[in-house]
Design an enzyme around this catalytic site. Structure first.
Site, mmCIF file in Angstrom:
data_model
loop_
_atom_site.group_PDB
_atom_site.id
_atom_site.type_symbol
_atom_site.label_atom_id
_atom_site.label_comp_id
_atom_site.label_asym_id
_atom_site.label_seq_id
_atom_site.Cartn_x
_atom_site.Cartn_y
_atom_site.Cartn_z
ATOM 1 N N GLN A 148 0.770 -1.250 0.000
ATOM 2 C CA GLN A 148 0.000 0.000 0.000
ATOM 3 C C GLN A 148 0.803 1.302 0.000
ATOM 4 O OE1 GLN A 148 -3.409 2.391 2.541
ATOM 5 N NE2 GLN A 148 -3.020 0.307 3.128
ATOM 6 N N GLU A 207 1.183 -1.263 8.311
ATOM 7 C CA GLU A 207 0.379 -0.123 8.765
ATOM 8 C C GLU A 207 0.260 0.025 10.286
ATOM 9 O OE1 GLU A 207 -1.568 2.386 7.108
ATOM 10 O OE2 GLU A 207 -1.956 3.015 9.152
ATOM 11 N N ASP A 216 0.505 3.725 6.021
ATOM 12 C CA ASP A 216 0.790 3.359 4.632
ATOM 13 C C ASP A 216 0.511 4.515 3.673
ATOM 14 O OD1 ASP A 216 1.687 0.814 5.046
ATOM 15 O OD2 ASP A 216 -0.249 -0.142 4.776
ATOM 16 N N GLY A 245 -8.680 20.748 19.077
ATOM 17 C CA GLY A 245 -8.205 22.114 18.853
ATOM 18 C C GLY A 245 -8.546 23.115 19.934
ATOM 19 N N GLY A 246 -8.941 22.673 21.099
ATOM 20 C CA GLY A 246 -9.238 23.639 22.151
ATOM 21 C C GLY A 246 -10.683 24.115 22.120
HETATM 22 N N1 COA Z 1 11.914 -10.176 -9.112
HETATM 23 C C1 COA Z 1 12.554 -10.962 -8.230
HETATM 24 N N2 COA Z 1 12.446 -10.814 -6.891
HETATM 25 C C2 COA Z 1 11.624 -9.843 -6.451
HETATM 26 C C3 COA Z 1 10.922 -8.998 -7.313
HETATM 27 C C4 COA Z 1 11.100 -9.198 -8.704
HETATM 28 N N3 COA Z 1 10.472 -8.430 -9.610
HETATM 29 N N4 COA Z 1 10.191 -8.136 -6.575
HETATM 30 C C5 COA Z 1 10.438 -8.443 -5.286
HETATM 31 N N5 COA Z 1 11.296 -9.463 -5.209
HETATM 32 C C6 COA Z 1 11.838 -10.079 -4.005
HETATM 33 C C7 COA Z 1 12.709 -9.145 -3.211
HETATM 34 O O1 COA Z 1 13.967 -9.020 -3.815
HETATM 35 C C8 COA Z 1 12.752 -9.840 -1.861
HETATM 36 O O2 COA Z 1 13.701 -10.871 -1.912
HETATM 37 P P1 COA Z 1 14.914 -11.039 -0.844
HETATM 38 O O3 COA Z 1 14.304 -10.889 0.501
HETATM 39 O O4 COA Z 1 15.396 -12.416 -1.120
HETATM 40 O O5 COA Z 1 15.910 -10.003 -1.096
HETATM 41 C C9 COA Z 1 11.392 -10.533 -1.800
HETATM 42 O O6 COA Z 1 10.806 -10.387 -3.108
HETATM 43 C C10 COA Z 1 10.418 -10.013 -0.791
HETATM 44 O O7 COA Z 1 10.452 -8.598 -0.645
HETATM 45 P P2 COA Z 1 9.997 -7.950 0.724
HETATM 46 O O8 COA Z 1 9.965 -6.488 0.581
HETATM 47 O O9 COA Z 1 10.853 -8.490 1.827
HETATM 48 O O10 COA Z 1 8.492 -8.472 0.868
HETATM 49 P P3 COA Z 1 7.752 -9.120 2.110
HETATM 50 O O11 COA Z 1 6.435 -9.542 1.591
HETATM 51 O O12 COA Z 1 8.542 -10.155 2.802
HETATM 52 O O13 COA Z 1 7.570 -7.893 3.131
HETATM 53 C C11 COA Z 1 6.828 -5.711 3.757
HETATM 54 C C12 COA Z 1 6.565 -6.945 2.918
HETATM 55 C C13 COA Z 1 5.780 -4.667 3.395
HETATM 56 C C14 COA Z 1 6.702 -6.035 5.244
HETATM 57 C C15 COA Z 1 8.241 -5.178 3.470
HETATM 58 O O14 COA Z 1 8.393 -5.012 2.095
HETATM 59 C C16 COA Z 1 8.558 -3.872 4.164
HETATM 60 O O15 COA Z 1 8.824 -3.825 5.368
HETATM 61 N N6 COA Z 1 8.581 -2.757 3.415
HETATM 62 C C17 COA Z 1 8.944 -1.461 3.909
HETATM 63 C C18 COA Z 1 7.853 -0.850 4.742
HETATM 64 C C19 COA Z 1 6.552 -0.766 4.015
HETATM 65 O O16 COA Z 1 6.426 -0.206 2.962
HETATM 66 N N7 COA Z 1 5.510 -1.287 4.678
HETATM 67 C C20 COA Z 1 4.167 -1.060 4.302
HETATM 68 C C21 COA Z 1 3.659 -1.940 3.297
HETATM 69 S S1 COA Z 1 2.048 -1.379 2.910
#
Ligand code: COA
Length: 488
Positions: free
Chosen positions: A78, A200, A229, A308-309
């Site tokens: 998001q 979030e 988010d 806001g008071g």
């Molecule tokens: N091709 C190949 N690999 C891909 C890819 C693509 N096009 N797009 C994503 N990936 C891989 C990434 O390289 C990563 O691999 P790695 O961990 O081996 O390096 C993997 O997909 C997962 O990415 P990640 O961001 O860790 O996803 P997740 O589902 O495990 O975590 C979140 C999701 C949101 C918790 C995390 O991305 C995060 O903390 N983001 C920052 C904060 C944020 O935006 N949070 C709010 C989300 S609404």
């Protein structure tokens, strides 16, 4: 007077060519410098010689605000998609990179229509094109390099370190395209939690919102508005536009980081204000003050108190017994206290020393709101609004999402937009909440997974038909299952 003369003296043909020049891409990703006649532009430029003379195009027809800006959109879920969708609404070209066969995880989350991308995805990814690339495949890396050279901004919200693990370090990106802005959402900024994954509600809790939301007697509460988010995505969009503006001067990109904790805290800044006020005495506008309940060390949850008071509260309206949203917010703003007293049948409160002044009312707020509520329950929330508005009394109906979805004025302003999708059919989305008089918004449906892969590779990145076929065969843009079949 002189200004009008200058503008009028500019032939339309010339102005048109200037607009065209500004939207033409230069090899440097920078709008072409306008060699303006100093005599013509001097009155308008405030020391910015490259500004063209004011456009004489009809309003809304001089291009969109971010036209010509190319976004390499590596976002998911998001926060990041909120940011890039807003930039897309403003006219930026968004190329969303997704993992072949998988895509943004939200495509399949909270699905309501079998086989169709979810509303979670479609409402956050309008005005984008989708390309599938395996960013860890050698050929995929090569395509990404071209995309980095092609675009102005890379936006990502992967877990900390994920972009680096793909080989897309800041040093590499900056060397490949020194003008590129790299914008990231992370859960926390540098510090003890910088490596944590965040969603979030974690941000709402860590940013000071949850501890200050809810009722005093109850636990901390998260809000329905996605301030962690979508709020952080909004902050990031602001950072990106600012970095683009600075790039006009410096010619180089920079990193832009928005931590969700910081974004939430920014939105909860009034509570940090109250934290500091607490050291100088009780928070008199909080109803617990009037109720004689001592304050602790930290800002307490204030229920529906007005921040806001000006004391306010949520009051029942007609139908509250069966309709969970038959309520109004009611603010006892001091200047209209007399009108409130007359309306609720308590004219004597205007002069009664226990009620006549704001400080006198503070210890009696609960009784006052109970009395006002006896009046509001005789009417619908919309009738309360109509009557109070006539007297400038600030009130607001509690609108359900059902009412908002059907609200014709929100449709008319483009805040709620109906979009057509080839698989799911028509759906509602939230359009551009920012209205601009010379940069109109067009809201387009979200793309299917990989819908524009071929188009982007061949038209935008210049791969030939043969090269595209070779890329396809390599498995860099197709799901892994296909790779195995092809290898067999
Ligand atoms: N091709 C190949 N690999 C891909 C890819 C693509 N096009 N797009 C994503 N990936 C891989 C990434 O390289 C990563 O691999 P790695 O961990 O081996 O390096 C993997 O997909 C997962 O990415 P990640 O961001 O860790 O996803 P997740 O589902 O495990 O975590 C979140 C999701 C949101 C918790 C995390 O991305 C995060 O903390 N983001 C920052 C904060 C944020 O935006 N949070 C709010 C989300 S609404």
């Amino acid at each position: 007077m002189a200004r009008r003369k200058v503008a009028a003296a500019k032939p339309k043909k010339v102005v048109k060519s200037i607009i065209k020049k500004r939207s033409v891409r230069t090899g440097t990703n920078r709008p072409a410098q306008i060699k303006a006649d100093p005599k013509v532009t001097a009155p308008y430029n405030n020391g910015w010689p490259e500004l063209p003379p004011p456009s004489t195009e009809p309003w809304g027809q001089a291009g969109k605000a971010l036209e010509g800006v190319r976004i390499l959109d590596f976002t998911h879920v998001q926060s990041g998609p909120t940011c890039t969708q807003l930039l897309g609404y403003m006219g930026a070209e968004c190329i969303k990179v997704e993992r072949p066969g998988v895509g943004d995880i939200t495509r399949g989350q909270l699905r309501d229509v079998k086989g169709a991308d979810s509303l979670y995805f479609t409402m956050l990814n309008g005005n984008k094109r989708s390309i599938t690339i395996d960013s860890k495949h050698p050929k995929g890396k090569e395509i990404l390099e071209r995309l980095i050279k092609h675009c102005d901004v890379l936006v990502e919200n992967f877990a900390p370190g994920a972009l680096d693990r793909m080989g897309l370090t800041w040093d590499y990106i900056h060397k490949t395209n020194p003008r590129m802005i790299v914008a990231s959402v992370k859960g926390f900024g540098p510090g003890p939690y910088e490596d944590c994954k965040v969603y979030e509600n974690i941000a709402q809790c860590a940013g000071g919102s949850a501890s200050t939301t809810g009722f005093r007697e109850g636990p901390p509460l998260v809000t329905g508005a996605q301030i962690g988010d979508s709020g952080t995505g909004l902050h990031l969009a602001f950072g990106i536009v600012t970095a683009l503006y600075q790039r006009m001067r410096t010619g180089r990109g920079q990193r832009v980081l928005c931590a969700m904790q910081d974004g939430v805290l920014n939105l909860a800044r009034v509570k940090l204000r109250d934290q500091q006020r607490l050291t100088h005495g009780p928070l008199t506008e909080y109803s617990q003050y009037g109720e004689g309940i001592a304050f602790g060390k930290a800002v307490p949850r204030a229920g529906n108190d007005s921040g806001g008071g000006q004391p306010g509260w949520i009051l029942k309206c007609k139908g509250w017994e069966t309709d969970p949203d038959a309520y109004t917010y009611f603010i006892t703003q001091a200047p209209v206290w007399g009108a409130i007293c007359d309306l609720i049948g308590k004219p004597e409160w205007k002069t009664d020393p226990d009620y006549a002044t704001p400080p006198a009312r503070l210890p009696r707020l609960r009784h006052i709101f109970n009395t006002i509520e006896a009046w509001t329950t005789t009417m619908t929330k919309f009738e309360v609004m109509e009557i109070c508005n006539k007297h400038d009394i600030p009130v607001g109906p509690i609108l359900s999402m059902n009412e908002i979805a059907e609200d014709q004025s929100l449709r008319a302003t483009g805040t709620v937009v109906e979009v057509d999708h080839p698989i799911r059919g028509k759906y509602l989305t939230v359009g551009n909440p920012v209205k601009m008089s010379d940069s109109l918004t067009e809201v387009r449906r979200a793309p299917l997974l990989g819908e524009h892969t071929e188009q982007i590779l061949t038209e935008a990145l210049g791969y030939s038909a043969e090269e595209y076929a070779a890329i396809k065969a390599s498995g860099a843009i197709t799901p892994p299952e296909k790779k195995e079949t092809e290898a067999a």
